[in-house]
Scaffold this active site. Structure first.
Site, mmCIF file in Angstrom:
data_model
loop_
_atom_site.group_PDB
_atom_site.id
_atom_site.type_symbol
_atom_site.label_atom_id
_atom_site.label_comp_id
_atom_site.label_asym_id
_atom_site.label_seq_id
_atom_site.Cartn_x
_atom_site.Cartn_y
_atom_site.Cartn_z
ATOM 1 N N ARG A 1 0.850 -1.205 0.000
ATOM 2 C CA ARG A 1 0.000 0.000 0.000
ATOM 3 C C ARG A 1 0.880 1.248 0.000
ATOM 4 O O ARG A 1 0.594 2.226 -0.682
ATOM 5 C CB ARG A 1 -0.968 0.013 1.203
ATOM 6 N N TYR B 1 -15.458 17.585 -15.859
ATOM 7 C CA TYR B 1 -15.750 16.149 -15.944
ATOM 8 C C TYR B 1 -16.815 15.828 -14.887
ATOM 9 O O TYR B 1 -16.713 16.280 -13.736
ATOM 10 C CB TYR B 1 -14.462 15.366 -15.675
ATOM 11 N N LYS C 1 -7.465 6.663 -19.751
ATOM 12 C CA LYS C 1 -7.763 7.196 -21.074
ATOM 13 C C LYS C 1 -6.525 7.093 -21.975
ATOM 14 O O LYS C 1 -6.074 6.005 -22.227
ATOM 15 C CB LYS C 1 -8.290 8.625 -20.939
HETATM 16 C C1 LIG Z 1 -12.247 9.732 -16.884
HETATM 17 C C2 LIG Z 1 -11.875 11.077 -16.411
HETATM 18 C C3 LIG Z 1 -11.622 11.322 -15.049
HETATM 19 C C4 LIG Z 1 -11.807 10.267 -13.976
HETATM 20 O O1 LIG Z 1 -10.938 9.208 -14.127
HETATM 21 P P1 LIG Z 1 -11.280 7.670 -13.731
HETATM 22 O O2 LIG Z 1 -10.043 6.961 -14.126
HETATM 23 O O3 LIG Z 1 -12.500 7.276 -14.516
HETATM 24 O O4 LIG Z 1 -11.557 7.647 -12.269
HETATM 25 C C5 LIG Z 1 -11.232 12.611 -14.691
HETATM 26 N N1 LIG Z 1 -11.117 13.592 -15.605
HETATM 27 C C6 LIG Z 1 -11.357 13.392 -16.918
HETATM 28 C C7 LIG Z 1 -11.210 14.526 -17.881
HETATM 29 C C8 LIG Z 1 -11.753 12.137 -17.357
HETATM 30 O O5 LIG Z 1 -12.010 11.940 -18.660
#
Ligand SMILES: *Cc1c(COP(=O)(O)O)cnc(C)c1O
Length: 382
Positions: free
Chosen positions: A49, A102, A199
């Protein structure tokens, strides 16, 4: 200083000294041998952790890619956002968020942090004067996304850093849409960069993760302390998958940008499209700023469908290669209706998005296949 792709492939990822393995091993061990009671730890690790070698490799790589001294990897982008807000905000503090933040970021502030006495103002950060007007003596944090999701608005990072800094607030840039290949906010004056590595950084829609990068030593220690206290860490396999994905980030972003430019051209000439939102378009209000602070304009494209909400919903269901799904930044092309999907949670709030809006995450498939798919969907459903 080494170039971007050399860092993506090598930073933090020297061959394993014990086996010679060229690729960073996945270290699933939860615990690590100690030299003696209260003595030195054999390899510098204690418990996974707190720190794990596969995660360390990812963190060193991400720090190099964003030009920061420290990166902290998380189990998700929201895990990263949560820790950052807990470190920077106390009860009574005020945070500025983008007016089209977001959805998950808005929910975290609006549903969780307000319970602990944090106040917030949604602001169009494309307008620096609007930020100035929203600042209060209690403003500790300005939270920025650029390009924004899903309206692809552009904020001037250097200008916001100036205004926030003068007011004694930190500037955080959620750099998820641009990726570190297209934009490096720390070099423009931001204090912290946030990524949903789910992403573009991971890039293959097969792992959820997040990261924070900063050049501030003290802040990095606070982030690590809070993360260790709350436990929002990525598993070693997730860290490894993200490392595997990030190696090709530069190639992917070039292709995402090429393909998006072709799709924008197609949309701009189609009668079923009312308006195209893409920072690469000269008529986009943020085009000049985007051209100044981004290497290219990326793979996210949004557009308004002329026939209203029903037509937009029909287009989203009519494509074959563009898959109807949330998320973005993977090699495959995705289509979605933000009003009913990713941004359903902001309906009725100041962050509501137009109901004829369609968002594309343009993938790296053969671009003429993508163009044919979208043209057919617009012809029959638009
Ligand atoms: C997806 C996303 C997040 C959150 O991320 P997760 O990995 O889904 O928790 C934050 N900001 C933006 C711009 C995103 O596209």
């Amino acid at each position: 200083m080494r170039g971007f792709s050399t860092n993506a492939i090598h930073a933090g990822q020297a061959p394993d000294p014990t086996t010679g393995a060229v690729i960073t091993p996945i270290h699933p061990s939860s615990t690590f041998v100690q030299d003696g009671v209260g003595g030195l730890r054999a390899g510098g690790y204690e418990y996974s952790r707190s720190a794990n070698p596969t995660r360390t490799a990812l963190q060193e790589c991400l720090a190099a890619l964003e030009g920061g001294r420290h990166a902290v990897a998380f189990g998700s982008g929201m895990g990263a956002s949560d820790v950052l807000m807990r470190v920077l905000l106390k009860p009574g503090d005020h945070v500025v968020i983008p007016h089209d933040a977001y959805g998950g970021t808005f929910r975290l502030v609006d549903k969780i942090l307000v319970q602990w006495g944090v106040e917030y103002t949604p602001v169009d950060l494309g307008d620096v004067d609007a930020l100035r007007a929203a600042l209060r003596p209690s403003t500790r944090l300005v939270w920025c996304e650029t390009p924004t999701n899903p309206l692809l608005g552009i904020a001037d990072i250097a200008a916001l850093a100036d205004v926030a800094g003068t007011a004694g607030a930190r500037l955080v840039v959620d750099n998820t849409f641009a990726s570190p290949y297209l934009q490096n906010p720390l070099a423009l004056g931001a204090d912290v960069v946030l990524h949903s590595t789910t992403k573009y950084v991971g890039g293959h829609s097969d792992v959820v993760g997040g990261a924070l990068v900063t050049g501030d030593d003290e802040l990095a220690q606070q982030l690590l302390f809070t993360q260790n206290s709350v436990g929002s860490v990525p598993g070693p396999f997730d860290a490894w998958l993200t490392l595997r994905g990030v190696k090709t980030l530069a190639l992917r972003m070039e292709r995402h940008s090429d393909n998006a430019e072709r799709i924008v051209e197609l949309l701009g000439g189609h009668r079923a499209v009312e308006k195209v939102l893409y920072p690469g378009l000269p008529e986009h209000p943020g085009h000049e700023v985007a051209a100044k602070q981004m290497r290219r304009f990326g793979g996210m494209v949004s557009f308004l469908v002329a026939g209203g909400r029903d037509a937009a919903l029909r287009v989203c269901s009519a494509t074959e290669i563009f898959t109807l799904a949330e998320s973005l930044g993977g090699v495959e092309s995705l289509i979605e209706h933000p009003g009913a999907m990713t941004h359903a949670s902001v309906a009725g709030s100041a962050l509501e998005v137009p109901d004829n809006l369609v968002r594309l995450s343009v993938g790296i498939e053969d671009v003429e296949d993508l163009a044919d798919d979208l043209r057919t969907a617009l012809d029959v459903a638009g």
